[in-house]
Design a protein around this motif. Structure first.
Motif, PDB file in Angstrom:
ATOM      1  N   MET A 116       0.114   3.506   0.017  1.00 42.82           N
ATOM      2  CA  MET A 116      -0.644   2.752   1.012  1.00 42.82           C
ATOM      3  C   MET A 116      -0.834   3.552   2.299  1.00 42.82           C
ATOM      4  O   MET A 116       0.039   4.320   2.720  1.00 42.82           O
ATOM      5  CB  MET A 116       0.080   1.449   1.337  1.00 42.82           C
ATOM      6  N   LYS A 117      -1.987   3.377   2.916  1.00 42.97           N
ATOM      7  CA  LYS A 117      -2.307   3.955   4.218  1.00 42.97           C
ATOM      8  C   LYS A 117      -2.334   5.483   4.219  1.00 42.97           C
ATOM      9  O   LYS A 117      -2.204   6.102   5.274  1.00 42.97           O
ATOM     10  CB  LYS A 117      -1.352   3.431   5.297  1.00 42.97           C
ATOM     11  N   ASN A 146     -10.461   1.696   2.517  1.00 41.58           N
ATOM     12  CA  ASN A 146      -9.393   0.839   3.017  1.00 41.58           C
ATOM     13  C   ASN A 146      -8.084   1.201   2.328  1.00 41.58           C
ATOM     14  O   ASN A 146      -7.807   0.741   1.214  1.00 41.58           O
ATOM     15  CB  ASN A 146      -9.728  -0.630   2.779  1.00 41.58           C
ATOM     16  N   SER A 152      -5.214   0.220   2.739  1.00 37.04           N
ATOM     17  CA  SER A 152      -4.275  -0.892   2.566  1.00 37.04           C
ATOM     18  C   SER A 152      -4.697  -1.851   1.456  1.00 37.04           C
ATOM     19  O   SER A 152      -4.060  -2.892   1.265  1.00 37.04           O
ATOM     20  CB  SER A 152      -4.134  -1.665   3.885  1.00 37.04           C
ATOM     21  N   ASP A 153      -5.746  -1.504   0.729  1.00 37.97           N
ATOM     22  CA  ASP A 153      -6.238  -2.341  -0.363  1.00 37.97           C
ATOM     23  C   ASP A 153      -5.341  -2.119  -1.580  1.00 37.97           C
ATOM     24  O   ASP A 153      -5.481  -1.141  -2.313  1.00 37.97           O
ATOM     25  CB  ASP A 153      -7.688  -1.951  -0.677  1.00 37.97           C
ATOM     26  N   ARG A 185      -5.571   0.607  -4.628  1.00 39.79           N
ATOM     27  CA  ARG A 185      -4.494   1.591  -4.797  1.00 39.79           C
ATOM     28  C   ARG A 185      -3.871   1.485  -6.193  1.00 39.79           C
ATOM     29  O   ARG A 185      -3.559   2.493  -6.823  1.00 39.79           O
ATOM     30  CB  ARG A 185      -3.415   1.377  -3.738  1.00 39.79           C
ATOM     31  N   GLU A 245       2.563   1.028  -3.839  1.00 44.43           N
ATOM     32  CA  GLU A 245       3.057   0.685  -2.505  1.00 44.43           C
ATOM     33  C   GLU A 245       3.471   1.937  -1.730  1.00 44.43           C
ATOM     34  O   GLU A 245       3.473   1.931  -0.490  1.00 44.43           O
ATOM     35  CB  GLU A 245       4.226  -0.294  -2.608  1.00 44.43           C
TER      36      GLU A 245
END
Length: 394
Positions: free
Chosen positions: A182-183, A234, A236-237, A241, A179
């Motif tokens: 992400m991004k 991606n 946000s996957d 991740r 988490e």
């Protein structure tokens, strides 16, 4: 199996989505007073550090923040951080970030208990005392510095990356929470992902490889091969991740105990001389070093191809199957936008100096076959003359 082994990894490992929420609980068990939180300005300004400090505040953990770490951390970073550690009365360290904050924190921790200058500890096992306790929180699926006995610091004066291999620097708690990843930008995800793949491939084929390191390296290669392109495409996957987080984490456990090879020896010189990001440097060199090393352990290279998902059933020899591993690594590198060495700051006139330094690098001894300075020069030049690279995806 008949050779005794010392196997090192952190006592506590928190892995998976949301695992950072357990940090304060585990730190409280250590009965420590105050942390120096070591990170960089980007992570401190984009809210990632706040995710950690919110958890620390809630758990009543006291800390001061040092966010001056550079992408390739320097001796100045380390000694500045040590000064803050001492001034603030800290007795442990929390590192937040990729390899740069992790390595800086390790260096500060060793100096806090051993004294001297960080250059005193270049090499293998140079410290006498264990570091102050380190809680290492990774924000990239790449270096796995949070679980290893290795750290790397750039000597600005010599334009040289100093390699320290030291069990006394091992963190007591390591955290891999996807988490926090992400991004991340595509380019960073690609570079750190290829760094992790380099760790697992070099650890799998290193002279020091053994039963446990082989097993976890194989799984790491499989996970990275499955998820790296998804994670780059991606950010946000969460599944991708998480897969990359696990792949990087277990690759670190592998190479920290088995060793690496000349991909890292050569990449360290590109980072020291040109300030090239470590993951990009590794990725540029990986297929060319694989080609050099393949005849030392073709069975393992064939297994790497299979772990990456390549169907080797049509191969007429183990060597042909092994070549498929190199072809697939090149395909992955192009797919995620890794540039060629020609597109970097590399200068042909520096190659003799770089090769000489790479030969002396601490990672060279674990390479699966002997290597000379001329071999290293030839690999640099083959990578430079290759035209298959692509511009880094932003």
């Amino acid at each position: 199996m008949l050779t005794p082994r010392k196997i090192y990894w952190p006592a506590i490992n928190l892995v998976g989505p949301g695992s950072v929420r357990f940090v304060a609980e585990e730190v409280a068990k250590l009965n420590l007073k105050k942390a120096l939180l070591v990170t960089d300005k980007v992570l401190n300004e984009n809210g990632v550090v706040k995710q950690i400090t919110d958890a620390l505040d809630e758990g009543g953990i006291v800390y001061s923040i040092f966010d001056e770490v550079k992408p390739n951390p320097t001796t100045t970073n380390v000694h500045d951080g040590l000064a803050v550690f001492q001034k603030e009365g800290c007795d442990f360290i929390i590192t937040v970030g990729g390899g740069s904050p992790q390595d800086t924190g390790s260096a500060i921790g060793i100096l806090a208990t051993n004294g001297g200058r960080i250059a005193d500890y270049e090499g293998v096992g140079k410290s006498k005392n264990k570091s102050v306790p380190i809680v290492a929180i990774s924000t990239t699926a790449g270096t796995a510095a949070e679980v290893t006995i290795n750290y790397v610091i750039t000597d600005e004066a010599r334009k040289l990356k100093m390699i320290m291999v030291d069990p006394n620097a091992l963190p007591v708690i390591a955290v891999n929470d996807p988490e926090l990843m992400m991004k991340k930008p595509k380019g960073l995800t690609a570079a750190t992902g290829l760094d992790a793949l380099t760790h697992s491939i070099e650890g799998y084929t290193a002279k020091g490889s053994f039963e446990l390191s082989d097993a976890i390296a194989h799984k790491s290669i499989e996970l990275i091969g499955r998820y790296i392109e998804r994670a780059v495409e991606n950010g946000s996957d969460l599944e991708a991740r998480s897969g990359m987080g696990w792949g990087s984490f277990i690759a670190g456990l592998c190479y920290s105990n088995a060793g690496l090879g000349i991909v890292h020896s050569m990449a360290h010189q590109l980072g020291g001389e040109y300030d090239l990001p470590h993951g990009v440097a590794n990725a540029m060199l990986l297929p060319f070093v694989m080609e050099f090393n393949m005849d030392a352990c073709p069975d393992k290279f064939a297994e790497i191809a299979r772990a990456l998902g390549v169907d080797t059933s049509a191969a007429t020899s183990v060597e042909e199957a092994a070549q498929m591993a190199i072809t697939e690594v090149r395909r992955i590198s192009r797919a995620v936008g890794i540039p060629s060495l020609r597109e970097s700051a590399f200068r042909v006139e520096d190659v003799e100096k770089l090769a000489k330094q790479a030969l002396k690098d601490a990672c060279t001894a674990a390479n699966p076959k002997p290597v000379t300075k001329q071999d290293i020069i030839a690999i640099y030049m083959k990578a430079y003359e290759d035209e298959a690279g692509a511009a880094v995806t932003q």
